[in-house]
Write a protein that holds these residues in place. Structure first.
Motif, PDB file in Angstrom:
ATOM      1  N   SER A 134       0.849  -1.185   0.000  1.00 42.58           N
ATOM      2  CA  SER A 134       0.000   0.000   0.000  1.00 42.58           C
ATOM      3  C   SER A 134       0.885   1.235   0.000  1.00 42.58           C
ATOM      4  CB  SER A 134      -0.918   0.018   1.224  1.00 42.58           C
ATOM      5  OG  SER A 134      -1.708   1.186   1.215  1.00 42.58           O
ATOM      6  N   LYS A 135       0.499   2.222  -0.800  1.00 40.31           N
ATOM      7  CA  LYS A 135       1.268   3.467  -0.867  1.00 40.31           C
ATOM      8  C   LYS A 135       0.659   4.570  -0.007  1.00 40.31           C
ATOM      9  CE  LYS A 135       2.934   2.528  -5.491  1.00 40.31           C
ATOM     10  NZ  LYS A 135       2.987   2.945  -6.886  1.00 40.31           N
ATOM     11  N   HIS A 136      -0.416   4.239   0.688  1.00 39.90           N
ATOM     12  CA  HIS A 136      -1.132   5.243   1.464  1.00 39.90           C
ATOM     13  C   HIS A 136      -1.158   4.855   2.937  1.00 39.90           C
ATOM     14  CE1 HIS A 136      -2.401   6.958  -2.342  1.00 39.90           C
ATOM     15  NE2 HIS A 136      -2.678   5.730  -2.731  1.00 39.90           N
ATOM     16  N   PRO A 137      -1.251   5.832   3.829  1.00 37.98           N
ATOM     17  CA  PRO A 137      -1.294   5.529   5.267  1.00 37.98           C
ATOM     18  C   PRO A 137      -2.548   4.724   5.626  1.00 37.98           C
ATOM     19  CG  PRO A 137      -1.046   7.895   4.892  1.00 37.98           C
ATOM     20  CD  PRO A 137      -1.279   7.255   3.565  1.00 37.98           C
ATOM     21  N   PRO A 138      -2.444   3.867   6.638  1.00 40.65           N
ATOM     22  CA  PRO A 138      -3.609   3.088   7.060  1.00 40.65           C
ATOM     23  C   PRO A 138      -4.548   3.909   7.940  1.00 40.65           C
ATOM     24  CG  PRO A 138      -1.776   2.633   8.503  1.00 40.65           C
ATOM     25  CD  PRO A 138      -1.259   3.564   7.430  1.00 40.65           C
ATOM     26  N   VAL A 139      -5.763   3.420   8.074  1.00 38.48           N
ATOM     27  CA  VAL A 139      -6.712   3.957   9.043  1.00 38.48           C
ATOM     28  C   VAL A 139      -6.786   2.913  10.148  1.00 38.48           C
ATOM     29  CG1 VAL A 139      -9.098   4.632   9.488  1.00 38.48           C
ATOM     30  CG2 VAL A 139      -8.027   5.195   7.287  1.00 38.48           C
ATOM     31  N   LEU A 140      -6.329   3.287  11.344  1.00 39.54           N
ATOM     32  CA  LEU A 140      -6.281   2.362  12.468  1.00 39.54           C
ATOM     33  C   LEU A 140      -7.590   2.449  13.238  1.00 39.54           C
ATOM     34  CD1 LEU A 140      -2.661   3.243  13.632  1.00 39.54           C
ATOM     35  CD2 LEU A 140      -3.362   1.372  12.126  1.00 39.54           C
ATOM     36  N   GLY A 141      -8.506   1.541  12.935  1.00 36.45           N
ATOM     37  CA  GLY A 141      -9.818   1.551  13.561  1.00 36.45           C
ATOM     38  C   GLY A 141      -9.898   0.645  14.770  1.00 36.45           C
ATOM     39  N   LYS A 142     -10.987   0.757  15.499  1.00 33.58           N
ATOM     40  CA  LYS A 142     -11.193  -0.044  16.704  1.00 33.58           C
ATOM     41  C   LYS A 142     -11.264  -1.532  16.369  1.00 33.58           C
ATOM     42  CE  LYS A 142     -14.638  -0.980  20.203  1.00 33.58           C
ATOM     43  NZ  LYS A 142     -16.057  -0.879  20.433  1.00 33.58           N
ATOM     44  N   ASP A 143     -11.937  -1.888  15.278  1.00 29.83           N
ATOM     45  CA  ASP A 143     -12.158  -3.288  14.950  1.00 29.83           C
ATOM     46  C   ASP A 143     -11.369  -3.791  13.750  1.00 29.83           C
ATOM     47  OD1 ASP A 143     -14.095  -3.623  17.019  1.00 29.83           O
ATOM     48  OD2 ASP A 143     -15.486  -2.475  15.769  1.00 29.83           O
ATOM     49  N   ALA A 144     -10.848  -2.880  12.943  1.00 27.97           N
ATOM     50  CA  ALA A 144     -10.106  -3.286  11.743  1.00 27.97           C
ATOM     51  C   ALA A 144      -9.148  -2.173  11.335  1.00 27.97           C
ATOM     52  CB  ALA A 144     -11.061  -3.608  10.596  1.00 27.97           C
ATOM     53  N   ILE A 145      -8.204  -2.541  10.504  1.00 26.96           N
ATOM     54  CA  ILE A 145      -7.264  -1.580   9.910  1.00 26.96           C
ATOM     55  C   ILE A 145      -7.606  -1.500   8.430  1.00 26.96           C
ATOM     56  CG2 ILE A 145      -4.849  -1.091   9.405  1.00 26.96           C
ATOM     57  CD1 ILE A 145      -4.214  -2.846  11.936  1.00 26.96           C
ATOM     58  N   LEU A 146      -7.898  -0.312   7.952  1.00 26.76           N
ATOM     59  CA  LEU A 146      -8.252  -0.122   6.548  1.00 26.76           C
ATOM     60  C   LEU A 146      -7.058   0.407   5.783  1.00 26.76           C
ATOM     61  CD1 LEU A 146     -11.708   1.660   7.004  1.00 26.76           C
ATOM     62  CD2 LEU A 146     -11.273  -0.785   6.680  1.00 26.76           C
ATOM     63  N   ILE A 147      -6.803  -0.200   4.634  1.00 26.09           N
ATOM     64  CA  ILE A 147      -5.711   0.277   3.784  1.00 26.09           C
ATOM     65  C   ILE A 147      -6.204   0.396   2.345  1.00 26.09           C
ATOM     66  CG2 ILE A 147      -3.914  -0.700   5.235  1.00 26.09           C
ATOM     67  CD1 ILE A 147      -3.541  -2.885   3.060  1.00 26.09           C
ATOM     68  N   SER A 148      -5.524   1.227   1.590  1.00 25.56           N
ATOM     69  CA  SER A 148      -5.808   1.377   0.164  1.00 25.56           C
ATOM     70  C   SER A 148      -4.835   0.481  -0.589  1.00 25.56           C
ATOM     71  CB  SER A 148      -5.627   2.833  -0.252  1.00 25.56           C
ATOM     72  OG  SER A 148      -5.808   2.945  -1.633  1.00 25.56           O
TER      73      SER A 148
END
Length: 152
Positions: A134-148
């Motif tokens: 992934s070339k983009h920063p992750p979103v560190l969520g409570k239940d999951a980590i979202l990446i592009s």
């Protein structure tokens, strides 16, 4: 994997071993948490700026000593202590990519460039791991980590 790697001063003295990595809310690696090799075992924080080199068998730090427990707490995550390890990694399109096992990052910048995932406990035994870039920063969520996983 950084966890367990020995950390040495620039004079060759072993300080301890990597216990965790510290991430900002934006998903940037800020530094390493070192479990001190001493009678009173306190954790030490070394920022990426303090690290001279990362090697396959150890890490060399510039400073002789860091202040105990001086890692930033508010607005930061610890990879192991805050349970990012083993959290579900998902694409922004809603596809489950697997459970987070490890991260690969640019050493001097702290930018995560790839994620190693596994399907779960039994995949550890069968080496069922895969690498997701992934070339983009992750979103560190409570239940999951979202990446592009797609270029934008």
């Amino acid at each position: 994997m950084l966890k367990g790697l020995r950390v040495y001063t620039s004079r060759g003295q072993c300080i301890g071993s990597v216990n965790d990595i510290c991430l900002s809310e934006s998903g940037k690696i800020e530094g390493i948490i070192v479990h001190r090799k001493a009678f009173f075992k306190k954790n030490l924080f070394f920022s990426l700026n303090d690290v001279r080199s990362f090697g396959p068998d150890g890490i060399i730090v510039e400073k002789e000593e860091a202040s105990p427990d001086n890692h930033p707490l508010e607005g930061h995550y610890l990879f192991n202590a805050d349970s990012l390890f083993g959290k579900m990694l998902m694409s922004e399109a809603g596809e489950e990519l697997g459970l987070l096992h490890d991260v690969f990052f640019l050493e001097k910048m702290g930018t995560i460039v790839a994620y190693e995932t596994t399907d779960g406990f039994f995949s550890e035994i069968t080496e069922g791991k895969r690498l997701v870039e992934s070339k983009h920063p992750p979103v560190l969520g409570k239940d999951a980590i979202l990446i592009s996983v797609y270029d934008q």
